[in-house]
Design a protein around this motif. Structure first.
Motif, PDB file in Angstrom:
ATOM      1  N   ASP A 201      33.389  89.511  89.779  1.00  0.00           N
ATOM      2  CA  ASP A 201      33.697  88.282  89.212  1.00  0.00           C
ATOM      3  C   ASP A 201      32.732  88.176  88.246  1.00  0.00           C
ATOM      4  N   GLN A 202      31.903  89.108  87.888  1.00  0.00           N
ATOM      5  CA  GLN A 202      30.610  88.944  86.831  1.00  0.00           C
ATOM      6  C   GLN A 202      30.995  89.843  85.902  1.00  0.00           C
ATOM      7  N   PRO A 203      31.114  89.168  84.436  1.00  0.00           N
ATOM      8  CA  PRO A 203      31.534  90.320  83.308  1.00  0.00           C
ATOM      9  C   PRO A 203      30.526  91.136  83.123  1.00  0.00           C
ATOM     10  N   ALA A 204      29.266  90.673  83.331  1.00  0.00           N
ATOM     11  CA  ALA A 204      28.064  91.351  83.021  1.00  0.00           C
ATOM     12  C   ALA A 204      27.941  92.764  83.832  1.00  0.00           C
TER      13      ALA A 204
ATOM     14  N   ARG B 109      42.873  88.193  92.570  1.00  0.00           N
ATOM     15  CA  ARG B 109      44.186  88.001  92.180  1.00  0.00           C
ATOM     16  C   ARG B 109      44.396  89.050  90.877  1.00  0.00           C
ATOM     17  N   GLU B 110      43.729  89.084  90.052  1.00  0.00           N
ATOM     18  CA  GLU B 110      43.894  89.970  88.757  1.00  0.00           C
ATOM     19  C   GLU B 110      44.124  91.449  89.287  1.00  0.00           C
ATOM     20  N   ALA B 111      43.147  91.733  90.299  1.00  0.00           N
ATOM     21  CA  ALA B 111      43.007  93.138  90.574  1.00  0.00           C
ATOM     22  C   ALA B 111      44.377  93.568  91.504  1.00  0.00           C
TER      23      ALA B 111
ATOM     24  N   PRO C 173      34.262  84.885  94.440  1.00  0.00           N
ATOM     25  CA  PRO C 173      34.953  83.447  94.946  1.00  0.00           C
ATOM     26  C   PRO C 173      36.349  83.904  95.502  1.00  0.00           C
ATOM     27  N   ASP C 174      37.047  82.777  96.040  1.00  0.00           N
ATOM     28  CA  ASP C 174      38.496  82.925  96.500  1.00  0.00           C
ATOM     29  C   ASP C 174      38.567  83.942  97.623  1.00  0.00           C
ATOM     30  N   LEU C 175      38.769  85.215  97.223  1.00  0.00           N
ATOM     31  CA  LEU C 175      38.933  86.437  98.208  1.00  0.00           C
ATOM     32  C   LEU C 175      37.669  87.110  97.988  1.00  0.00           C
TER      33      LEU C 175
ATOM     34  N   VAL D  19      40.635 105.235  92.078  1.00  0.00           N
ATOM     35  CA  VAL D  19      39.661 104.686  93.015  1.00  0.00           C
ATOM     36  C   VAL D  19      39.458 103.129  92.183  1.00  0.00           C
ATOM     37  N   ILE D  20      38.944 102.490  93.357  1.00  0.00           N
ATOM     38  CA  ILE D  20      38.829 101.010  93.142  1.00  0.00           C
ATOM     39  C   ILE D  20      37.275 100.705  93.630  1.00  0.00           C
ATOM     40  N   LEU D  21      36.474 100.205  92.576  1.00  0.00           N
ATOM     41  CA  LEU D  21      35.164  99.481  92.946  1.00  0.00           C
ATOM     42  C   LEU D  21      35.447  98.089  93.071  1.00  0.00           C
ATOM     43  N   ILE D  22      34.769  97.525  94.205  1.00  0.00           N
ATOM     44  CA  ILE D  22      35.192  96.072  94.715  1.00  0.00           C
ATOM     45  C   ILE D  22      33.790  95.533  95.004  1.00  0.00           C
TER      46      ILE D  22
END
Length: 831
Positions: A14-17, A40-42, A61-63, A53-56
């Motif tokens: 959630d942080q663009p930086a 949601r976007e993911a 927030p939210d989920l 590969v998914i980096l989470i």
């Protein structure tokens, strides 16, 4: 997917930086990086894109990351997708277990180590790429098998058509007839024969030599022998041979010939026909090459084809791989028996149910299972099959392929083991790193304490210098009252104890001034210290010295070594209040056997001091060498004894090691380097010269410039010099001293402190040497941490010093100057 195709990597945070930082770190991988600012976007991007590969991020927030991973794993399409959690907060073991339960394959803490993150993402990206490549390879192999099967059927049809065309060869001009007159050596050809050989009827004369020249060189002898043999035997013959047309084209032909026998039994002529079979030969060659390619493809890829006649219960195996798997292609064994013999018992029920479901039309046959080879080894096969039905929908045949996927399975197992090993190594490296950080922290603490101790010792020496100097002058001016002298002696003894304390502090800080010499341990201990130790330790302590005579000489400051051994002996005595045994032994070590880990390679003498005292527990032993740590009562110990011994060993190029157990005593090992042979020879004085010492000459009055930034020390030194009969000038800085010298004031000697603001004593000495060559400089300092080089060439006087030490050192310096033995700093450096 080829090795050059890029895979998609989804970055969820959630942080663009942080997303930008991940893109910067992972940009070197050359893969497609997809960003998502929320769970949601993911999910939306996952449904539209194939992701490797998914980096989470864990906290969003939210989920949060755990909930998002649970939703991703719930979708059948993403059950095998690699998920890596990135966390900027401290994760407990429960948090990690929760992450692994929801499907994560790894954790990466923040701040992220770029190389580690790239390595982990690269592993899973390559695994995804290799998996997709293997799937495509299987599909491609299946497609090629189908193509090869079609080619085989087409080749068979071509052969049938070729047989039909052969019946039309005469009309098409691909057959010719000829007659060979053996007596005349001439042949007669029809038009078809000329056309086959590629020559013109009007210009080519078919003589024996001319015809043989058109036959391929490798077939000429056989061609001639057949004709001659047929003429002699009178029997017909046929054969295949090659011809070389005048235009260079090679053709395959087959001839059928029979000799004509006259009434006399002779064969004057041979008649026959020639058929051009080049196209058939080419077709056969192409068919063989195609079959060979198919066989090689099957063998190298581990693919076999099978055709199961479900009506007659017969299976045809196509491919040599079946022989490797223990299946005999020529044995008419029922499929059920083959299945029960070859398929692994644990897989039989599952695979047979899948086959029956395919025959019933409920599902396609596609499964992976194990087979047991004749030697007992296990192989993994991936099977696919299609059911062929008759007009009534009943299964009549089932055709499919078996692909050996053992290597892929083993690779997956190896990868899983590698991941487990990687996790273990990461945990191990983490523990090692934490231990290393703790060790570095401890070293930094000791280094800081050493610097603080050295600085305190410097200031303390300056104070003691003032006290001892003034006390020595006061003794000369006090009346000879025993009571006053007793008080004065007490003050002097207290100052001297302070000086001893500073020496121990400097020894701990490894900043004491050492004067290493080549020392024979037996002489030092048995001839010099043994009796002193026995008197100092008392009658209750038995002192023994063993194994010292045959040891090589060591390189150490003998006075400091004596003090260290005496410290260890006193500590041992205090640990044996009811008496006991103290032993001092030594051994020579040249291969590093039993040496401390921090000791460099080399030759050492290990001095062992052991007692039979009360010993120390583990906590006390761990702190034994810490400065100011003592188990003795208040006023009975400074806590610097073992620290001084440790500092002496380390500063001398060796090490100290302590071992102790409660009730079993304590053992201290001093590892000191062995002196080389040349130094050891110098350590043996010539006969008659041992113990001789030169007495310094009596001094003469001179003018001495005293330089010290401390007014008390400068005043005290000036007073001691004047009391000795010298004329003293005082300067509180190096700049002021240079002004006095530049004014032309005559000076015979400069006594300067080293640690001064603006310009140090060594820098002042260097400038004096440049401007007033030959003017001697005496360096007085309370701090032994001086730079190498010039500092070692200057005469030294260590603070605190007595008046007699000052006088003796001045006499030595002036005597050296008088006899022209003073060497300039520049000359010494050039030498």
């Amino acid at each position: 997917m080829t090795a050059d195709e890029r895979v998609n990597i989804l970055l969820v945070d959630d942080q663009p930086a942080k997303l930008l930082s991940y893109e910067a770190v992972l940009g070197e991988l050359g893969e497609n990086l997809i960003r998502a600012n929320s769970a949601r976007e993911a999910l939306e991007k996952l449904l539209r894109t194939e992701v490797a590969v998914i980096l989470i991020d864990v906290v969003m927030p939210d989920l949060d990351g755990f909930e998002l991973a649970t939703m991703i794993r719930g979708h059948p399409r993403f059950e095998q997708t690699a998920i890596i959690f990135v966390s900027a907060v401290h994760m407990t073991d429960l948090d990690r277990l929760r992450g692994y339960e929801v499907g994560a394959v790894d954790y990466v803490p923040v701040p992220v180590v770029p190389e580690l993150l790239r390595a982990k993402v690269r592993v899973f990206a390559e695994l995804y790429r290799k998996t997709r490549q293997l799937e495509r390879l299987n599909q491609e192999l299946e497609r090629r098998v189908a193509e090869r099967t079609a080619e085989l059927e087409a080749s068979t049809a071509q052969l049938l058509q070729s047989e039909q065309r052969r019946s039309l060869a005469l009309a098409a001009g691909r057959m010719g007839s000829w007659e060979w007159d053996l007596r005349a050596g001439e042949q007669s050809w029809d038009e078809g024969q000329h056309r086959i050989f590629g020559v013109l009827p009007g210009s080519f004369v078919p003589t024996d030599e001319a015809v043989l020249r058109l036959v391929h060189p490798d077939d000429r002898n056989r061609f001639r022998d057949l004709a001659v043999g047929a003429a002699k035997s009178g029997s017909a013959y046929d054969a295949e041979f090659r011809i070389m047309r005048p235009d260079g084209q090679q053709r395959w032909c087959v001839i059928g010939a029979a000799p004509t026998v006259d009434p006399g039994g002779q064969a004057p002529r041979v008649s026959g026909v020639t058929l051009d079979i080049t196209e058939r030969k080419q077709t056969e060659t192409a068919l063989r090459e195609s079959e060979e390619r198919l066989r090689i493809a099957q063998e190298t890829s581990g693919i076999g084809i099978w055709d199961w006649d479900t009506v007659r219960q017969r299976i045809i195996w196509i491919g040599d791989v079946y022989r490797n798997w223990g299946l005999d292609q020529g044995t008419a064994e029922p499929p059920e028996a083959i299945f029960a013999r070859v398929v692994h018992p644990e897989d039989q029920d599952r695979i047979w149910s899948a086959i029956q479901a395919a025959l019933r039309g409920e599902a396609t046959y596609q499964a992976e299972f194990r087979i047991v080879q004749p030697d007992g080894s296990i192989r993994w096969l991936a099977a696919r099959g299609e059911v062929i039905r008759d007009v009534n929908g009943q299964p009549v045949r089932m055709i499919g392929t078996d692909t050996d996927v053992t290597d892929r399975r083993r690779a997956a197992e190896v990868l899983a083991a590698a991941n487990a090993e990687l996790e273990r190594r990461v945990e191990e490296r983490t523990r090692e790193r934490e231990a290393a950080l703790a060790q570095v922290h401890e070293m930094q603490k000791m280094e800081s304490l050493g610097k603080l101790t050295g600085g305190v010792a410097h200031d303390f020496n300056n104070l003691l210098m003032v006290v001892l100097g003034n006390l020595s002058l006061l003794r000369k001016r006090l009346p000879q009252d025993p009571r006053l002298l007793r008080l004065l002696d007490g003050a002097v003894q207290g100052a001297e104890r302070g000086a001893t304390l500073t020496k121990r502090m400097l020894a701990f800080a490894r900043r004491q001034e050492l004067k290493p010499e080549t020392v024979h341990l037996a002489r030092l201990v048995e001839d010099g210290m043994a009796e002193l130790l026995r008197r100092s330790l008392g009658p209750l302590v038995s002192v023994s010295t063993d194994c010292l005579d045959d040891l090589p000489a060591i390189r150490v400051d003998p006075n400091q070594l004596e003090l260290a051994l005496l410290n260890l002996a006193v500590n041992a005595r205090d640990a044996m209040p009811l008496g006991g045994q103290l032993s001092i032994t030594g051994r020579y070590v040249e291969d590093g056997t039993g040496a401390p880990a921090q000791l460099a390679e080399g030759r050492y003498v290990c001095i062992t001091v052991s007692d039979s005292g009360t010993g120390m527990d583990e906590a006390t032993l761990k702190r034994a060498t810490e400065p100011f740590f003592t188990t003795k009562g208040i006023g009975k110990g400074t806590g610097l004894g073992l620290s001084m011994v440790h500092g002496l060993a380390a500063q001398s190029g060796g090490a100290m090691r302590i071992s102790s157990r409660v009730g079993l005593g304590t053992t201290v090992e001093l590892w000191l380097p062995v002196a080389d042979q040349a130094m050891a020879a110098l350590a043996l004085p010539p006969p008659g010269e041992a113990g001789s010492a030169a007495v310094p000459p009596t001094g003469r009055p001179c003018r001495v410039l005293v330089v010290d930034d401390d007014p008390l020390i400068a005043t005290g030194t000036v007073a001691m010099l004047e009391d000795l009969g010298h004329t003293a000038l005082e300067a509180l800085s190096a700049a002021r001293a240079l002004e006095i010298l530049e004014s032309g004031t005559p000076v015979d000697l400069v006594v300067t402190d080293h640690a001064m603001p603006g310009k140090t004593g060594i820098e002042l000495a260097r400038e004096i040497e440049a401007k007033w060559p030959g003017l001697p400089v005496l360096l007085a300092t309370g701090y032994a941490d001086l730079p190498d080089g010039e500092a070692t060439m200057l005469p030294r006087l260590n603070k605190p010093y007595r008046q007699e030490e000052l006088a003796a050192q001045i006499n030595r310096v002036l005597e050296r100057e008088r006899t022209s033995n003073v060497v300039s700093l520049d000359a010494a450096k050039r030498a």
